[in-house]
Design a protein around this motif. Structure first.
Motif, PDB file in Angstrom:
ATOM      1  N   GLY A 110       0.823  -1.207   0.000  1.00  0.00           N
ATOM      2  CA  GLY A 110       0.000   0.000   0.000  1.00  0.00           C
ATOM      3  C   GLY A 110       0.855   1.254   0.000  1.00  0.00           C
ATOM      4  N   ALA A 128       0.954   6.365   4.541  1.00  0.00           N
ATOM      5  CA  ALA A 128       1.774   5.510   5.409  1.00  0.00           C
ATOM      6  C   ALA A 128       2.853   4.796   4.596  1.00  0.00           C
ATOM      7  CB  ALA A 128       0.879   4.492   6.120  1.00  0.00           C
ATOM      8  N   GLU A 162       1.299  -1.598  -4.926  1.00  0.00           N
ATOM      9  CA  GLU A 162       0.132  -0.717  -4.879  1.00  0.00           C
ATOM     10  C   GLU A 162      -0.913  -1.201  -5.884  1.00  0.00           C
ATOM     11  OE1 GLU A 162      -1.302   1.803  -3.018  1.00  0.00           O
ATOM     12  OE2 GLU A 162      -2.844   1.385  -4.502  1.00  0.00           O
ATOM     13  N   ARG A 163      -2.102  -1.459  -5.348  1.00  0.00           N
ATOM     14  CA  ARG A 163      -3.205  -1.982  -6.163  1.00  0.00           C
ATOM     15  C   ARG A 163      -3.676  -0.978  -7.210  1.00  0.00           C
ATOM     16  NH1 ARG A 163      -7.727  -4.154  -2.239  1.00  0.00           N
ATOM     17  NH2 ARG A 163      -7.885  -1.970  -1.710  1.00  0.00           N
ATOM     18  N   LEU A 166      -6.099   6.814   0.082  1.00  0.00           N
ATOM     19  CA  LEU A 166      -7.386   7.426   0.390  1.00  0.00           C
ATOM     20  C   LEU A 166      -7.603   8.771  -0.292  1.00  0.00           C
ATOM     21  CD1 LEU A 166      -9.425   7.243   3.171  1.00  0.00           C
ATOM     22  CD2 LEU A 166      -8.114   9.291   3.593  1.00  0.00           C
ATOM     23  N   TRP A 167      -6.523   9.509  -0.527  1.00  0.00           N
ATOM     24  CA  TRP A 167      -6.650  10.875  -1.047  1.00  0.00           C
ATOM     25  C   TRP A 167      -6.815  10.926  -2.557  1.00  0.00           C
ATOM     26  CZ3 TRP A 167      -7.809  14.355   2.513  1.00  0.00           C
ATOM     27  CH2 TRP A 167      -7.454  14.080   3.836  1.00  0.00           C
ATOM     28  N   HIS A 169     -11.217   1.826  -3.468  1.00  0.00           N
ATOM     29  CA  HIS A 169     -10.447   2.056  -2.240  1.00  0.00           C
ATOM     30  C   HIS A 169     -10.868   3.319  -1.483  1.00  0.00           C
ATOM     31  CE1 HIS A 169      -7.247   1.573   0.620  1.00  0.00           C
ATOM     32  NE2 HIS A 169      -7.085   2.882   0.539  1.00  0.00           N
ATOM     33  N   ASN A 212      -9.442  18.087   8.225  1.00  0.00           N
ATOM     34  CA  ASN A 212      -9.987  18.514   9.514  1.00  0.00           C
ATOM     35  C   ASN A 212      -8.891  19.013  10.453  1.00  0.00           C
ATOM     36  OD1 ASN A 212      -8.899  16.045  10.258  1.00  0.00           O
ATOM     37  ND2 ASN A 212     -10.870  15.002  10.232  1.00  0.00           N
ATOM     38  N   VAL A 241      -1.594  -7.279  -3.694  1.00  0.00           N
ATOM     39  CA  VAL A 241      -1.039  -8.385  -2.916  1.00  0.00           C
ATOM     40  C   VAL A 241      -2.194  -9.287  -2.503  1.00  0.00           C
ATOM     41  CG1 VAL A 241       0.077  -9.008  -0.746  1.00  0.00           C
ATOM     42  CG2 VAL A 241       0.984  -7.134  -2.138  1.00  0.00           C
ATOM     43  N   PHE A 251      -9.711   2.494   5.968  1.00  0.00           N
ATOM     44  CA  PHE A 251     -10.963   3.232   5.739  1.00  0.00           C
ATOM     45  C   PHE A 251     -11.641   2.764   4.457  1.00  0.00           C
ATOM     46  CE2 PHE A 251      -8.436   6.169   8.352  1.00  0.00           C
ATOM     47  CZ  PHE A 251      -9.328   6.358   9.394  1.00  0.00           C
TER      48      PHE A 251
HETATM   49  P1  FAD Z   1      -4.613   4.713   2.601  1.00  0.00           P
HETATM   50  O1  FAD Z   1      -4.468   6.116   2.221  1.00  0.00           O
HETATM   51  O2  FAD Z   1      -5.955   4.122   2.621  1.00  0.00           O
HETATM   52  O3  FAD Z   1      -3.650   3.871   1.635  1.00  0.00           O
HETATM   53  C1  FAD Z   1      -3.640   2.463   1.598  1.00  0.00           C
HETATM   54  C2  FAD Z   1      -3.150   2.013   0.224  1.00  0.00           C
HETATM   55  O4  FAD Z   1      -3.022   0.584   0.215  1.00  0.00           O
HETATM   56  C3  FAD Z   1      -4.085   2.353  -0.920  1.00  0.00           C
HETATM   57  O5  FAD Z   1      -3.376   3.041  -1.925  1.00  0.00           O
HETATM   58  C4  FAD Z   1      -4.586   0.985  -1.428  1.00  0.00           C
HETATM   59  O6  FAD Z   1      -4.827   0.968  -2.819  1.00  0.00           O
HETATM   60  C5  FAD Z   1      -3.439   0.085  -1.045  1.00  0.00           C
HETATM   61  N1  FAD Z   1      -3.811  -1.329  -0.863  1.00  0.00           N
HETATM   62  C6  FAD Z   1      -4.770  -1.827  -0.036  1.00  0.00           C
HETATM   63  N2  FAD Z   1      -4.789  -3.165  -0.122  1.00  0.00           N
HETATM   64  C7  FAD Z   1      -3.819  -3.525  -1.009  1.00  0.00           C
HETATM   65  C8  FAD Z   1      -3.348  -4.784  -1.505  1.00  0.00           C
HETATM   66  N3  FAD Z   1      -3.881  -5.948  -1.124  1.00  0.00           N
HETATM   67  N4  FAD Z   1      -2.334  -4.780  -2.408  1.00  0.00           N
HETATM   68  C9  FAD Z   1      -1.763  -3.611  -2.818  1.00  0.00           C
HETATM   69  N5  FAD Z   1      -2.181  -2.378  -2.385  1.00  0.00           N
HETATM   70  C10 FAD Z   1      -3.190  -2.354  -1.479  1.00  0.00           C
HETATM   71  N6  FAD Z   1      -6.027  12.444   8.258  1.00  0.00           N
HETATM   72  C11 FAD Z   1      -5.470  13.660   8.422  1.00  0.00           C
HETATM   73  O7  FAD Z   1      -4.311  13.758   8.857  1.00  0.00           O
HETATM   74  N7  FAD Z   1      -6.169  14.804   8.092  1.00  0.00           N
HETATM   75  C12 FAD Z   1      -7.418  14.762   7.582  1.00  0.00           C
HETATM   76  O8  FAD Z   1      -8.021  15.787   7.325  1.00  0.00           O
HETATM   77  C13 FAD Z   1      -8.028  13.470   7.386  1.00  0.00           C
HETATM   78  N8  FAD Z   1      -9.268  13.367   6.845  1.00  0.00           N
HETATM   79  C14 FAD Z   1      -9.801  12.134   6.640  1.00  0.00           C
HETATM   80  C15 FAD Z   1     -11.073  12.041   6.068  1.00  0.00           C
HETATM   81  C16 FAD Z   1     -11.658  10.807   5.845  1.00  0.00           C
HETATM   82  C17 FAD Z   1     -13.014  10.718   5.223  1.00  0.00           C
HETATM   83  C18 FAD Z   1     -10.961   9.632   6.222  1.00  0.00           C
HETATM   84  C19 FAD Z   1     -11.584   8.273   6.000  1.00  0.00           C
HETATM   85  C20 FAD Z   1      -9.707   9.700   6.802  1.00  0.00           C
HETATM   86  C21 FAD Z   1      -9.099  10.954   7.009  1.00  0.00           C
HETATM   87  N9  FAD Z   1      -7.823  11.080   7.569  1.00  0.00           N
HETATM   88  C22 FAD Z   1      -7.271  12.319   7.754  1.00  0.00           C
HETATM   89  C23 FAD Z   1      -7.064   9.905   8.007  1.00  0.00           C
HETATM   90  C24 FAD Z   1      -6.341   9.187   6.851  1.00  0.00           C
HETATM   91  O9  FAD Z   1      -6.535   7.863   7.135  1.00  0.00           O
HETATM   92  C25 FAD Z   1      -4.879   9.420   6.801  1.00  0.00           C
HETATM   93  O10 FAD Z   1      -4.676  10.787   6.547  1.00  0.00           O
HETATM   94  C26 FAD Z   1      -4.090   8.661   5.730  1.00  0.00           C
HETATM   95  O11 FAD Z   1      -4.258   9.234   4.476  1.00  0.00           O
HETATM   96  C27 FAD Z   1      -4.264   7.150   5.653  1.00  0.00           C
HETATM   97  O12 FAD Z   1      -3.149   6.661   4.950  1.00  0.00           O
HETATM   98  P2  FAD Z   1      -2.797   5.120   4.817  1.00  0.00           P
HETATM   99  O13 FAD Z   1      -1.582   5.062   3.984  1.00  0.00           O
HETATM  100  O14 FAD Z   1      -2.789   4.482   6.160  1.00  0.00           O
HETATM  101  O15 FAD Z   1      -4.028   4.453   4.060  1.00  0.00           O
END
Ligand code: FAD
Length: 468
Positions: A16, A20, A39-40, A47-48, A69, A79, A133, A172
């Motif tokens: 992913g 993160a 990355e899928r 998320l963005w 996703h 926020n 994955v 999410f």
């Molecule tokens: P994600 O951004 O979800 O990335 C995960 C990645 O993994 C994706 O690209 C997906 O395609 C990939 N993936 C998943 N499964 C697989 C697989 N099996 N094989 C390959 N790839 C895969 N945070 C803030 O700091 N400020 C904000 O204002 C804020 N607003 C938010 C609003 C909403 C509606 C939500 C739901 C969350 C918000 N957040 C905010 C929190 C947000 O979770 C984090 O900011 C952050 O973007 C999450 O990042 P991540 O990398 O953990 O997950």
């Protein structure tokens, strides 16, 4: 950019490439590891990456559905103030002459920031895009190595062996639904916020929004611009109140839904509604992870885990970045990634498996003693007055504050912990959500603090210029 050459460079998979995974890849490479990111989707940002597409099953219940996703809606703005959100050495500031210059910018601006980060640190060269994955399991011949099986969009499957896998798949995407007695025979339309993009679907309708945390709050206001009535069902209130709009009311939780289209709230109020929008959160979900029961998800507790990152029995081969929710997410991803990278290289030691397990169990026992349900295990934020917390008094709900957590990790891996200015900015921002109502994103009074923050950014830039 300099890479630390260590005696124990590992071959590491990162699953992913959202906020993160991007910083995990960077920190792993900085520590000298070889890294492949899976990355899928076609792009970084997770998320963005906004899309108009939604899942066909509007509650996302079908396990075989095609997954979309992202869960962000068209009107979404951050926020938190942008300056508090960025990684420690790559400030999230306004882009000159383009984008959204606001302190609480829209989602496109966050995506651009993440794309800029990926470009700056040449991360894309380590990513396999369009590659999902499917399975991660330890190899039978050597249980300290991990087999990653994947499939690309064009149908090509493959597998590769890694020393370690860092899980950054986000949490999410898999909806969680509130249990509502009678809902199966309630005739209205239901969707989960994961599948909400724009309010048009609700024109002139009576809509119930379940949940009054960040998304529930935003989405109910979004829908109220077009709907006849919006009724928020909130754990945080005991009786009805108005929600700042003529057509918006806040109620306690739902008691039951009935076949005649009515919904009864716990205080006896009855509303005949056309639709229910479930803003009831998400589930941690790792369909690809095969750990023989060493890691489970139970009522949204991923465990057992040492400090939300390492499963004692599988550490350091498996680690999770980004499980704790609320608070300063990008900063947390960065500091957790530094810890994982330094443990994998052997520069930093973990306690024994038994000690990590003892610590995890002591933590869970403490939560249980406080009456905190498992699903709040990964809740991590400053205890002082978080308005987004519905059911508990903040003091009770948090066993460790985010700053304590960051400081603890920083001490382990010898890196800098959270900056004082970031802590202060975050605390101001949280109070604003609480006291400034809907206008919290557009009224910023503390110019002096912002000036200090930009002073720190200028110092950082000049240090970076000197060392490059
Ligand atoms: P994600 O951004 O979800 O990335 C995960 C990645 O993994 C994706 O690209 C997906 O395609 C990939 N993936 C998943 N499964 C697989 C697989 N099996 N094989 C390959 N790839 C895969 N945070 C803030 O700091 N400020 C904000 O204002 C804020 N607003 C938010 C609003 C909403 C509606 C939500 C739901 C969350 C918000 N957040 C905010 C929190 C947000 O979770 C984090 O900011 C952050 O973007 C999450 O990042 P991540 O990398 O953990 O997950």
């Amino acid at each position: 950019m300099t890479s630390l050459i260590t005696s124990r460079a590992r071959h590491v998979a990162v699953i992913g490439l959202g906020a993160a995974g991007l910083v995990a890849v960077r920190e792993l490479r900085r520590e000298g590891h070889t890294v492949i990111g899976f990355e899928r989707e076609k792009h970084v940002g997770g998320l963005w990456v906004y899309t108009d597409r939604v899942e066909l099953d509007s509650l996302s219940l079908d396990p075989d559905r095609t997954i979309v996703h992202s869960s962000i809606y068209q009107s979404l703005r951050t926020n938190l103030p942008r300056e508090s959100m960025g990684y420690s050495d790559f400030p999230f500031v306004t882009r000159s002459g383009e984008g959204d210059p606001r302190r609480y910018p829209d989602h496109r601006e966050v995506l651009m920031y993440l794309q800029d980060f990926a470009k700056e640190f040449k991360i894309e060269e380590m990513i396999r895009f369009d590659t999902e994955v499917l399975c991660v399991e330890s190899t039978p011949e050597n249980n300290r190595k991990w087999r990653v099986q994947f499939k690309s969009l064009n149908g090509v499957s493959g597998e590769e062996i890694f020393d370690a896998v860092v899980v950054c798949n986000g949490h999410f995407t898999e909806p969680r639904l509130a249990h509502i007695p009678g809902i199966d025979s309630w005739p209205g339309k239901q969707i989960h916020s994961h599948n909400y993009r724009i309010p048009d679907l609700f024109k002139d309708q009576v809509v119930i929004v379940i949940g009054s945390q960040a998304s529930g709050n935003d989405i109910s206001k979004d829908i109220a611009t077009i709907a006849k009535e919006v009724h928020i069902s909130s754990k945080a209130v005991a009786s009805d109140s108005y929600g700042g709009y003529d057509n918006l009311r806040i109620h306690p939780t739902i008691y039951r839904a009935r076949e005649d289209g009515s919904v009864v709230f716990r205080n006896g109020k009855v509303v005949f509604a056309d639709a229910i929008v479930h803003c009831s959160g998400y589930k941690y979900h790792f369909p690809f992870l095969k750990t023989n029961g060493y890691v489970t998800v139970e009522d949204n507790r991923v465990g057992p885990l040492y400090k939300h990152v390492f499963p004692p029995a599988l550490a350091p081969g498996i680690s999770f970045i980004g499980l704790p929710f609320m608070g300063l997410q990008f900063f947390m991803f960065e500091i957790q990634s530094k810890w994982v990278a330094s443990v994998l290289s052997g520069r930093v030691k973990l306690p024994t498996e038994d000690k990590m397990m003892e610590e995890a169990i002591a933590f869970y026992t403490k939560l249980e003693d406080l009456g905190i349900p498992k699903r709040y295990t990964h809740f991590l934020t400053d205890p002082r007055g978080n308005p987004m917390l519905g059911t508990f008094e903040p003091e009770d709900a948090v066993v460790i504050s985010q700053s304590d957590y960051f400081n603890w990790i920083a001490k382990q891996c010898g890196c800098t912990s959270i900056e004082r200015w970031r802590e202060r900015l975050y605390n101001v921002a949280i109070k604003k959500i609480f006291f400034s109502g809907d206008s919290y994103r557009d009224q910023w009074d503390d110019d002096q603090l912002i000036e200090e923050v930009y002073g720190e950014f200028a110092k950082l830039k000049s240090n970076q210029d000197c060392s490059s």
